[in-house]
Enzyme design. Structure first.
Site, PDB file in Angstrom:
ATOM      1  N   ASP A  67       0.821  -1.221   0.000  1.00 51.28           N
ATOM      2  CA  ASP A  67       0.000   0.000   0.000  1.00 51.28           C
ATOM      3  C   ASP A  67       0.856   1.273   0.000  1.00 51.28           C
ATOM      4  OD1 ASP A  67       0.595  -0.818   2.706  1.00 51.28           O
ATOM      5  OD2 ASP A  67      -0.870   0.641   3.461  1.00 51.28           O
ATOM      6  N   ASP A 211       4.473   3.669   8.525  1.00 50.69           N
ATOM      7  CA  ASP A 211       3.616   2.944   9.465  1.00 50.69           C
ATOM      8  C   ASP A 211       4.450   2.542  10.682  1.00 50.69           C
ATOM      9  OD1 ASP A 211       1.922   3.151   7.344  1.00 50.69           O
ATOM     10  OD2 ASP A 211       1.632   0.986   7.037  1.00 50.69           O
TER      11      ASP A 211
HETATM   12 ZN    ZN Z   1       2.802  -1.051   6.460  1.00 47.61          ZN
HETATM   13 ZN    ZN Z   2       0.356   1.019   5.259  1.00 43.80          ZN
END
Ligand code: ZN
Ligand code: ZN
Length: 307
Positions: A67, A211
């Site tokens: 992503d 993240d």
């Molecule tokens: Zn990630």
């Molecule tokens: Zn992510």
């Protein structure tokens, strides 16, 4: 210096939020765009903005989850079709070189511009006369970097009246003094630039994190930042879930901003389990800890002004 969010969702594309990509617009500063991550369809998102792909000068990849990188090969290829001829440098974790070169080789994509890929370690990864970029590892199960973009201080404004009083006539000489050159006038007077400049203009700091779980390196990266962009995949109360999946909650992102003394926080990487009606609640949760919090939306823009 502006931030333009191109994708603000977590994991998979959703109707209201595409997957991650953030543009740092440095058009006034250097006529360039720096991109942070390029999730799938980043180039489609760019079509809805004024961003010219040929202006993209650097791309910083936080980590190699799909992503955050599935939009990269297509974007690089289209930039070539769209007349991009200047070099692009991509920074990111080990494995990035393989991913890009295999994608481009297998699809027989030939770029008309030089492409440089830098697999980074922690520390200063880029520096020139304007900016320093530092990277540190976060906690995400796989190597995930946070980036701290530091604009260098600039000399203060020229005190023109004081120069005229000192016998300097306006002209190209003013620019030389502004640039820090010591000048000797015809009558032997020495003009030392620091006497004729206001205080230095403090450069701005933007912190963009990949993240992560709540972690100390996030706080170090966000120290005194004018803007911190922090993921908040989950709402407050979901700390166990966030920990298990290597993500953060709204409260944890706000805690980082508070402890770091950041001036502004923007939450991003929002799970699609939260619909539009809940976005305000997510912000309110974070504001319990850190008042100056906002939530990212696709195409939202934030200007980072001199303070
Ligand atoms: Zn990630
Ligand atoms: Zn992510």
């Amino acid at each position: 210096m502006d931030i333009l969010f191109l994708g603000t969702g977590a994991g998979i594309p959703a109707k209201l939020r595409n997957v991650t990509s953030i543009a740092l617009k440095l058009l006034e500063e250097r006529g360039a765009i720096w991109l942070f991550d390029a999730g799938e369809a980043t180039q489609h998102q760019i079509l809805h903005t004024s961003i010219k792909p040929r202006r993209i000068e650097k791309i910083f990849i936080t980590h190699l989850h799909g992503d955050h990188i599935y939009g990269l090969p297509g974007l690089l290829a289209s930039r070539s079709f769209q007349g991009g001829e200047t070099e692009v440098i991509i920074y990111g974790p080990k494995g990035l070189k393989d991913y890009i070169s295999i994608s481009l080789t297998v699809s027989q994509t030939y770029l008309k511009y030089p492409l440089k890929i830098v697999e980074i370690d922690e520390g200063v990864i880029f520096e020139d006369e304007q900016f320093i970029v530092e990277a540190r590892l976060l906690e995400h199960g796989i190597p995930s970097y946070g980036y701290r973009i530091i604009e260098k201080d600039k000399p203060g404004t020229l005190l023109a009246e004081r120069l005229v009083e000192a016998g300097v006539q306006p002209g190209p000489i003013f620019r030389k003094i502004k640039e820090g050159e010591t000048i000797t006038l015809d009558d032997g007077t020495i003009i030392v630039p620091t006497d004729f400049l206001g205080p230095d203009i403090k450069g701005r700091i933007v912190t963009i994190l990949g993240d992560t779980r709540y972690c100390d390196n996030a706080i170090l990266l966000a120290k005194d930042a004018d803007l911190l962009i922090h993921e908040a995949t989950f709402s407050k109360g979901e700390e166990k879930l966030a920990f298990d999946y290597f993500h953060s909650t709204t409260h944890q992102a706000a805690e980082v901003a508070k402890l770091a003394g950041s001036k502004q926080l923007c939450l991003t990487h929002i799970s699609s389990r939260y619909d539009r009606q809940s976005w305000g609640e997510l912000v309110a949760e974070a504001q319990e800890v850190f008042a100056n919090t906002d939530i990212a939306e696709d195409f939202k823009e934030i200007s980072i002004v001199f303070k």
